[in-house]
Design a protein around this motif. Structure first.
Motif, PDB file in Angstrom:
ATOM      1  N   GLU A 113       0.620  -1.260   0.224  1.00 13.11           N
ATOM      2  CA  GLU A 113       0.051   0.065   0.212  1.00 13.11           C
ATOM      3  C   GLU A 113       0.815   1.616   0.357  1.00 13.11           C
ATOM      4  O   GLU A 113       1.943   1.475   0.221  1.00 13.11           O
ATOM      5  N   ARG A 114       0.379   2.593  -0.011  1.00 14.31           N
ATOM      6  CA  ARG A 114       1.039   3.295  -0.272  1.00 14.31           C
ATOM      7  C   ARG A 114       1.163   3.430   0.991  1.00 14.31           C
ATOM      8  O   ARG A 114      -0.043   4.403   2.142  1.00 14.31           O
ATOM      9  N   HIS A 115       2.313   4.021   2.078  1.00 18.73           N
ATOM     10  CA  HIS A 115       2.945   4.077   3.397  1.00 18.73           C
ATOM     11  C   HIS A 115       3.997   5.466   3.525  1.00 18.73           C
ATOM     12  O   HIS A 115       4.169   5.892   1.854  1.00 18.73           O
ATOM     13  N   TYR A 116       4.055   6.090   4.558  1.00 19.82           N
ATOM     14  CA  TYR A 116       4.695   6.509   4.429  1.00 19.82           C
ATOM     15  C   TYR A 116       5.014   7.680   3.589  1.00 19.82           C
ATOM     16  O   TYR A 116       5.779   8.153   3.329  1.00 19.82           O
ATOM     17  N   ALA A 117       3.932   8.832   2.925  1.00 18.90           N
ATOM     18  CA  ALA A 117       3.416   9.741   2.167  1.00 18.90           C
ATOM     19  C   ALA A 117       3.413  11.183   3.232  1.00 18.90           C
ATOM     20  O   ALA A 117       2.053  11.125   4.260  1.00 18.90           O
ATOM     21  N   PRO A 118       3.585  11.965   2.502  1.00 15.55           N
ATOM     22  CA  PRO A 118       3.431  13.028   3.345  1.00 15.55           C
ATOM     23  C   PRO A 118       2.045  13.701   2.403  1.00 15.55           C
ATOM     24  O   PRO A 118       1.750  12.758   1.544  1.00 15.55           O
ATOM     25  N   ALA A 119       1.167  14.696   2.945  1.00 20.43           N
ATOM     26  CA  ALA A 119       0.224  15.184   2.232  1.00 20.43           C
ATOM     27  C   ALA A 119       0.150  15.837   1.082  1.00 20.43           C
ATOM     28  O   ALA A 119      -0.688  15.834   0.376  1.00 20.43           O
ATOM     29  N   THR A 120       1.515  16.711   0.645  1.00 20.50           N
ATOM     30  CA  THR A 120       1.620  16.928  -0.339  1.00 20.50           C
ATOM     31  C   THR A 120       1.518  16.635  -1.140  1.00 20.50           C
ATOM     32  O   THR A 120       3.027  14.764  -1.616  1.00 20.50           O
ATOM     33  N   PRO A 121       1.681  16.445  -2.147  1.00 22.08           N
ATOM     34  CA  PRO A 121       1.568  15.631  -3.788  1.00 22.08           C
ATOM     35  C   PRO A 121       3.287  15.174  -4.088  1.00 22.08           C
ATOM     36  O   PRO A 121       4.011  16.413  -3.872  1.00 22.08           O
ATOM     37  N   LEU A 122       4.031  14.095  -3.974  1.00 20.62           N
ATOM     38  CA  LEU A 122       5.281  14.442  -4.356  1.00 20.62           C
ATOM     39  C   LEU A 122       6.283  13.199  -5.041  1.00 20.62           C
ATOM     40  O   LEU A 122       5.356  12.584  -5.662  1.00 20.62           O
ATOM     41  N   LEU A 156      10.761   6.577  -0.641  1.00 20.78           N
ATOM     42  CA  LEU A 156      10.689   7.860  -1.629  1.00 20.78           C
ATOM     43  C   LEU A 156       9.367   7.511  -2.351  1.00 20.78           C
ATOM     44  O   LEU A 156       8.688   8.014  -2.727  1.00 20.78           O
ATOM     45  N   ARG A 157      10.007   5.519  -3.420  1.00 24.35           N
ATOM     46  CA  ARG A 157       8.667   5.879  -4.160  1.00 24.35           C
ATOM     47  C   ARG A 157       7.367   4.871  -3.707  1.00 24.35           C
ATOM     48  O   ARG A 157       6.334   5.845  -4.130  1.00 24.35           O
ATOM     49  N   ARG A 158       7.250   4.799  -1.859  1.00 22.30           N
ATOM     50  CA  ARG A 158       5.882   5.022  -1.158  1.00 22.30           C
ATOM     51  C   ARG A 158       5.395   5.936  -1.500  1.00 22.30           C
ATOM     52  O   ARG A 158       3.823   5.970  -0.832  1.00 22.30           O
ATOM     53  N   ALA A 159       6.230   7.327  -1.337  1.00 20.00           N
ATOM     54  CA  ALA A 159       5.628   8.501  -0.973  1.00 20.00           C
ATOM     55  C   ALA A 159       5.235   8.817  -2.160  1.00 20.00           C
ATOM     56  O   ALA A 159       4.152  10.346  -2.009  1.00 20.00           O
ATOM     57  N   GLN A 160       5.279   8.601  -3.422  1.00 15.56           N
ATOM     58  CA  GLN A 160       4.646   9.224  -4.398  1.00 15.56           C
ATOM     59  C   GLN A 160       3.401   9.050  -4.160  1.00 15.56           C
ATOM     60  O   GLN A 160       2.555   8.161  -4.354  1.00 15.56           O
TER      61      GLN A 160
END
Ligand code: TXA
Ligand code: MG
Length: 341
Positions: free
Chosen positions: A235-244, A330-334
């Motif tokens: 799943e998408r994990h470790y993500a900021p709220a801002t698009p990355l 970083l991949r997951r944060a996208q």
């Protein structure tokens, strides 16, 4: 969440944790409460691992899907062994890396409640190296189930203020022991199979593991299972709220285009010299070594996230194995990336 809790924050000396604070935190844990504490990787959200009701509160506080199992933190190898139904020789070889940022997945003993393993046959075990984490486990006299102390799918916390921003009113206590030195999560290795499978790259390098036990398979996810072998993989994990967005070699042109159309952009980069200032641009300069970069990454993303930018762009770090954990996060944060690898 049934009703908001008053979340208390107590300072604790990371090198010499004070007895009074530890006693208070231990009594919250023994009463089935939730305590966030620093580890050498990221802040964890701890509960008594042997109390299914307490562990249920972790899922509730984080909004964590019930199918995502939780790591159990213990004080030493013997306590780990007592929670595993099998202890292969490779577990002993790897236990030499403890205390430290390595999590071993092993068949679980019947003592471990279902909710900790999300109903699966294995338990994840780790002996954390941070003095506060260790002292807390000892003071409580309990194994502690502890995921990272963030809302589910959001960035992991590396400072107490990150925990507070995400979980205020949802947990009992935060022990503020300052910034976590490692900054990225532990490496998760499945030893219930041979050869062992790498479920999540992390702070302990793959090289250090292979040195001790020989070949390791890089896990391919198995999404058809009802519990996930390591949901961090899916799943998408470790993500900021801002698009990355990760930038390739010619990424600078893209940044100019965003700025030209009036966007506010955060640029995470190890370039030297650092990019020139420009209107709308916030530059976060990163160390050029993987350990230094990893230690700063989440804190930098938390900071940029707070600025309410239109987007965060990140120069693609080197693709070598030493950068495995950084590149994985970083991949997951996208934004929108569903990572099935
Ligand atoms: O560094 C860390 O590991 C931090 C600190 C607090 O120790 N903890 C952490 O926990 O990152 P969490 O829950 O955010 O991530 C744990 C990962 C998840 O991908 C989870 O699916 C996997 O470990 N995991 C936990 N128990 C497992 C099990 N029984 N079998 C397979 N994977 C498991
Ligand atoms: Mg996490």
């Amino acid at each position: 969440m049934s009703r908001p809790l008053k979340t208390e924050v107590l300072s604790i000396d990371a090198r010499a944790p004070g007895e009074d604070v530890l006693r208070q935190a231990a009594s919250v844990l023994r009463a089935g409460g939730l305590v966030a504490f620093p580890t050498e990787t990221v802040y964890g959200l701890g509960a008594n691992a042997l109390d299914a009701g307490a562990v249920a509160r972790i899922y509730e506080a984080k909004g964590r899907p019930a199918r995502n199992p939780i790591i159990v933190h213990v004080a030493d190898r013997d306590q780990a062994r007592a929670l595993a139904a099998a202890w292969p020789p490779k577990a002993d070889l790897l236990a030499a890396c403890w205390p430290g940022p390595l999590t071993l997945v092993l068949p679980r003993s019947p003592q471990v409640p279902d909710i900790v393993t999300a109903g699966g046959p294995n338990v994840a075990l780790r002996v954390p190296g941070h003095p506060v984490a260790h002292a807390l486990i000892v003071a409580a006299g309990l194994p502690l189930a502890a995921p990272s102390a963030n809302l589910s799918t959001r960035l992991s916390p590396t400072r107490a203020e990150h925990v507070f921003a995400g979980l205020d009113g949802r947990i009992d206590l935060i022990l503020d022991g300052g910034p976590c030195p490692g900054g990225l999560e532990s490496t998760v290795l499945d030893l219930s199979r041979d050869p062992p499978h790498l479920l999540r790259p992390g702070l302990l390098s793959l090289e250090a593991i292979i040195e001790r036990i020989g070949p390791v398979l890089r896990q391919a996810a198995a999404p058809e299972k009802s519990f996930l072998p390591s949901p961090g993989l899916l799943e998408r994990h470790y993500a900021p709220a801002t698009p990355l967005e990760l930038l390739g070699a010619d990424g600078e042109k893209g940044i100019r285009a965003y700025l030209d159309r009036g966007e506010r952009v955060g640029w995470v980069t190890s370039r030297s010299p650092a990019p020139a200032p420009a209107p709308g641009l916030t530059v976060a300069t990163m160390p050029s070594d993987p350990a230094g970069y990893g230690a700063r990454l989440y804190a930098v993303l938390h900071d940029l996230d707070r600025l309410g930018l239109d987007r965060i762009v990140v120069d693609q770090p080197p693709k070598e194995d030493a950068w495995l954990a950084v590149n994985d996060r970083l991949r997951r944060a996208q934004r929108g990336t569903e990572d099935h690898f």
